[in-house]
Design an enzyme around this catalytic site. Structure first.
Site, PDB file in Angstrom:
ATOM      1  CB  CYS A   1      49.387  84.134  35.637  1.00 32.13           C
ATOM      2  SG  CYS A   1      50.285  82.694  35.101  1.00 32.13           S
TER       3      CYS A   1
ATOM      4  NE  ARG B   1      48.871  90.060  33.928  1.00 39.31           N
ATOM      5  CZ  ARG B   1      49.774  90.746  34.624  1.00 39.31           C
ATOM      6  NH1 ARG B   1      49.702  92.055  34.671  1.00 39.31           N
ATOM      7  NH2 ARG B   1      50.730  90.133  35.278  1.00 39.31           N
TER       8      ARG B   1
ATOM      9  CD1 TRP C   1      51.222  82.816  28.428  1.00 37.89           C
ATOM     10  CD2 TRP C   1      53.052  82.188  29.551  1.00 37.89           C
ATOM     11  NE1 TRP C   1      52.270  82.776  27.543  1.00 37.89           N
ATOM     12  CE2 TRP C   1      53.402  82.390  28.199  1.00 37.89           C
ATOM     13  CE3 TRP C   1      54.041  81.786  30.448  1.00 37.89           C
ATOM     14  CZ2 TRP C   1      54.685  82.212  27.720  1.00 37.89           C
ATOM     15  CZ3 TRP C   1      55.332  81.603  29.971  1.00 37.89           C
ATOM     16  CH2 TRP C   1      55.644  81.819  28.617  1.00 37.89           C
TER      17      TRP C   1
ATOM     18  CG  ASN D   1      49.654  86.081  38.637  1.00 36.93           C
ATOM     19  OD1 ASN D   1      48.910  85.149  38.370  1.00 36.93           O
ATOM     20  ND2 ASN D   1      49.364  87.342  38.348  1.00 36.93           N
ATOM     21  N   GLY D   2      53.539  83.850  39.189  1.00 33.51           N
ATOM     22  CA  GLY D   2      54.957  83.734  39.540  1.00 33.51           C
ATOM     23  C   GLY D   2      55.382  82.279  39.549  1.00 33.51           C
TER      24      GLY D   2
ATOM     25  CD  GLU E   1      59.476  97.160  17.770  1.00 31.63           C
ATOM     26  OE1 GLU E   1      60.304  96.415  18.311  1.00 31.63           O
ATOM     27  OE2 GLU E   1      58.293  97.233  18.140  1.00 31.63           O
TER      28      GLU E   1
ATOM     29  CE  LYS F   1      55.477  94.990  17.887  1.00 28.36           C
ATOM     30  NZ  LYS F   1      56.418  95.581  18.782  1.00 28.36           N
TER      31      LYS F   1
ATOM     32  CD  GLU G   1      55.978  91.012  19.526  1.00 34.41           C
ATOM     33  OE1 GLU G   1      55.746  92.155  19.082  1.00 34.41           O
ATOM     34  OE2 GLU G   1      56.123  90.774  20.735  1.00 34.41           O
TER      35      GLU G   1
ATOM     36  CG  HIS H   1      79.316  90.256   5.806  1.00 36.77           C
ATOM     37  ND1 HIS H   1      80.584  90.057   5.308  1.00 36.77           N
ATOM     38  CD2 HIS H   1      79.150  91.603   5.864  1.00 36.77           C
ATOM     39  CE1 HIS H   1      81.166  91.222   5.090  1.00 36.77           C
ATOM     40  NE2 HIS H   1      80.308  92.180   5.415  1.00 36.77           N
TER      41      HIS H   1
ATOM     42  CE  LYS I   1      51.472  95.599  26.647  1.00 35.10           C
ATOM     43  NZ  LYS I   1      51.992  95.974  25.321  1.00 35.10           N
TER      44      LYS I   1
HETATM   45  C1  AGP Z   1      56.787  93.692  22.241  1.00 32.47           C
HETATM   46  O1  AGP Z   1      55.880  93.757  21.209  1.00 32.47           O
HETATM   47  C2  AGP Z   1      56.790  92.494  23.051  1.00 32.47           C
HETATM   48  N1  AGP Z   1      55.584  91.889  23.259  1.00 32.47           N
HETATM   49  C3  AGP Z   1      57.930  92.242  23.990  1.00 32.47           C
HETATM   50  O2  AGP Z   1      59.074  92.098  23.205  1.00 32.47           O
HETATM   51  C4  AGP Z   1      58.206  93.304  25.073  1.00 32.47           C
HETATM   52  O3  AGP Z   1      58.676  94.477  24.499  1.00 32.47           O
HETATM   53  C5  AGP Z   1      59.219  92.743  26.073  1.00 32.47           C
HETATM   54  O4  AGP Z   1      58.695  91.593  26.675  1.00 32.47           O
HETATM   55  C6  AGP Z   1      59.613  93.743  27.132  1.00 32.47           C
HETATM   56  O5  AGP Z   1      58.524  94.123  27.912  1.00 32.47           O
HETATM   57  P1  AGP Z   1      58.605  95.358  28.886  1.00 32.47           P
HETATM   58  O6  AGP Z   1      58.798  96.570  28.040  1.00 32.47           O
HETATM   59  O7  AGP Z   1      57.310  95.368  29.625  1.00 32.47           O
HETATM   60  O8  AGP Z   1      59.783  95.137  29.783  1.00 32.47           O
END
Ligand code: AGP
Length: 607
Positions: free
Chosen positions: A2, A27, A74, A100-101, A479, A483, A486, A502, A602
């Site tokens: 949020c 975000r 969110w 937020n929270g 990674e 990507k 995501e 395996h 984010k």
């Molecule tokens: C990465 O592309 C992500 N959106 C997510 O995995 C992110 O790396 C993770 O939430 C950790 O965030 P931070 O680095 O702000 O702690």
């Protein structure tokens, strides 16, 4: 997750709120709303969906309000509907709250508020805050908010507007970030500085358990016990250009291309002029006599930590382990005062990582925050700090902060090993010389974007992908898969190449693209055998390699991308770049929302 924006001043508030809300979109959110004091009356606009849609509806009216608050939500408690969107009102419709929270004790608070006659209109936890403030309306608004929030458990950042107090906004925080801003024509509050860049010239960070009163002239801060607090103003250092796409189609693409600079700045700041010393001023007098190391992190930052695990274990003779932050808390990890815990986080606000830091501190471990955002909760709660200098990252998918994290972690490992006398000055000098080539090598890989885009054109219709690698490239396979998942929503898995037989080998057929990362420095022959296994099952092999003209390889693979020859310490970042570009171009071809992928945020501030 949020986002919060608020303004009180001499300018029309609606355009400032929408500018802020659009800057907070990255975000992650699913509904949005604003509350303004129009002709002295509380006026609310909320809807599910994008900020742009809400803005079109609101801008059609002639509004002249000069005080207001806004929010991107969110969803956690309750579906993403207009009723659950913030701001929320008290029973009389005179107090508006954005939050937020999570209010953890909202069930019991709600029950007792209902019992005393309050009427609720949403399923959210946040609405209790509006009613709690209403309960204290016989007091001054600032004191009423301080009294209300002292009953709430959990994390919050909130902004409150009252019809009875048209030139004031009250804000409070515990656990979730809030920034106060001063501009020429008024005072701002936001959850994240980009929301006010260009409008505020100075900012101050509210700390936990503080409440502030904003007026057109400035702000005044007290703690939850009513004591005065001084929060110094600092100049806004982010420029407007860094929060624009700068000619790129998406922030993610811009940020991928910013990696030579992100890595270069991260290295430059820490390497001495003699090219053989490393400086970490944020670590103070850190005791390096530790006997084990944990990295704690989530998502992409966890993958950077896995790379660091591989690099550090070569130079530090102690057990080293990267652990997913949410798991670190669940398990009974062996943590003592001689344990070093490095929390890696772009935002510095990820709640799982923050909670893991707290667990480490309970056990008196030494903690280092490795973060990109300055002044974050994880930084504040750790003993020392290391900054990545990637600049602000707006795309939800982390790219430049990942390579900057690997660069910073590489230097941190060398620094600690050299302080403990585990490696010689000459070894440090030679590794630093290798790392100095890294920004140029990234730039070289970026020139191959068209080749990667062509691959994307060939495979964007695939429903699954497998990424294989060994050693320090295995985290890069993870990674690459993350990507792709995501931003393109294609199912993808990263696997250690030797582990494929395996289990995952059962998935391989003529429709399965398998991306293999291989280097002459990392078990080359063994990875070649793994490719044989894939080809024997008719899988499609796409290879990223630094070994040109290998007939044994050419015979087997369907597509090859040749990467620059580099030192082992630089390989993980170099191999990352094509995978980011592949995910990006596939996502564009599939028409997804690259910068704000569905369901993602984010900064993840829920556990
Ligand atoms: C990465 O592309 C992500 N959106 C997510 O995995 C992110 O790396 C993770 O939430 C950790 O965030 P931070 O680095 O702000 O702690």
């Amino acid at each position: 997750m949020c986002g919060i924006i608020g303004y009180v001043g001499r300018e029309p508030v609606v355009p400032l709120l929408f500018e802020g809300l659009k800057r907070l979109e990255y975000r992650g959110y699913d509904s949005a709303g604003i509350a303004i004091l129009e002709d002295g009356h509380m006026t609310l606009f909320r809807r599910a969906g994008k900020v742009g849609q809400l803005e079109s509806e609101v801008s059609a009216r002639k509004l002249s309000a000069r005080t207001g608050i806004g929010h991107t939500r969110w969803a956690t408690h309750g579906a993403p509907t207009a009723e659950n969107a913030h701001p929320h009102l008290d029973c009389r419709g005179k107090i508006a709250v954005v939050h937020n929270g999570i209010i953890e004790n909202f069930h019991s608070l709600k029950e007792s508020l209902i019992a005393s006659g309050h009427r609720f209109r949403s399923q959210t936890d946040s609405e209790v805050l509006a009613h709690l403030v209403e309960e204290h309306m016989d007091e001054d608004l600032l004191r009423a908010v301080a009294a209300a929030v002292s009953k709430a458990e959990g994390a919050f950042a909130l902004a409150i507007l009252s019809e009875d107090d048209p030139e004031r906004i009250i804000v409070a925080r515990r656990g979730s970030p809030l920034v106060l801003g001063k501009g020429k024509c008024g005072t701002f509050v936001c959850s994240d500085i980009p929301a006010i860049v260009g409008n505020a010239t100075q900012v101050a960070f509210l700390a936990d358990n503080e409440v502030a009163e904003l007026t057109p002239e400035g702000f005044h801060v007290i703690d939850f016990n009513g004591n005065e607090v001084k929060r110094p103003l600092q100049p806004v250092t982010i420029d407007t250009l860094s929060i624009q796409k700068g000619g790129f189609k998406h922030f993610m693409l811009k940020e991928i291309h910013e990696q030579p600079r992100a890595v270069g700045e991260t290295l430059r700041e820490k390497i001495g002029a003699d090219a053989s010393t490393i400086h970490f001023p944020g670590l103070g007098e850190l005791d390096t006599d530790f006997d084990q190391v944990y990295f704690i992190a989530c998502g992409t930052a966890y993958h950077a930590s896995l790379v660091a695990e591989c690099l550090w274990e070569r130079i530090l003779p102690v057990p080293i382990q990267a652990v997913i932050a949410s798991e670190f808390r669940q398990r009974d990890m062996h943590i003592t005062p001689r344990t070093l815990v490095v929390a890696v986080s772009q935002s510095g606000e990820t709640i799982d990582t923050l909670m893991a830091v707290r667990r480490a501190k309970e056990k008196q471990a030494r903690t280092i925050a490795l973060v990109n955002s300055i002044g974050s909760a994880i930084e504040r709660e750790s003993d020392g700090v290391v900054y990545t200098r990637a600049g602000i990252e707006i795309g939800v998918a982390a790219t430049k902060t990942f390579s900057a994290q690997i660069a910073a972690l590489s230097l941190l490992g060398l620094y600690l090993a050299s302080k403990r006398g585990e490696i010689t000055k000459q070894e440090v000098r030679s590794k630093l010389a290798d790392l100095n080539f890294l920004p140029g090598q990234i730039a070289e890989v970026l020139t191959r974007e068209e080749e990667v885009a062509a691959l994307a054109g060939r495979f964007y219709g695939a429903s699954d992908f497998l990424f294989l690698a060994r050693g320090s490239l295995y985290p890069i396979a993870l990674e690459g898969a993350l990507k792709l998942k995501e931003i393109s929503y294609i199912h993808a898995e990263g696997y250690p190449a030797g582990e494929m037989k395996h289990g995952p080998i059962a998935l391989i057929d003529e429709r399965m693209p398998v991306v293999v990362l291989m280097s002459k420095h990392v078990a080359y022959e063994k990875v070649l055998s793994n490719i044989e296994e894939v080809k024997a099952r008719k899988g499609i092999v796409i290879v990223l390699t630094d070994q040109p003209n290998d007939p044994a390889l050419t015979r087997l693979v369907d597509y090859t991308l040749l990467l620059p020859s580099a030192a082992p310490i630089s390989l993980p970042v170099i191999y990352t770049i094509p995978l980011q570009l592949l995910a990006y171009h596939i996502a564009v071809l599939r028409g997804t929302d690259v910068d704000q992928p569905r369901n993602l945020a984010k900064t993840v501030t829920v556990e």
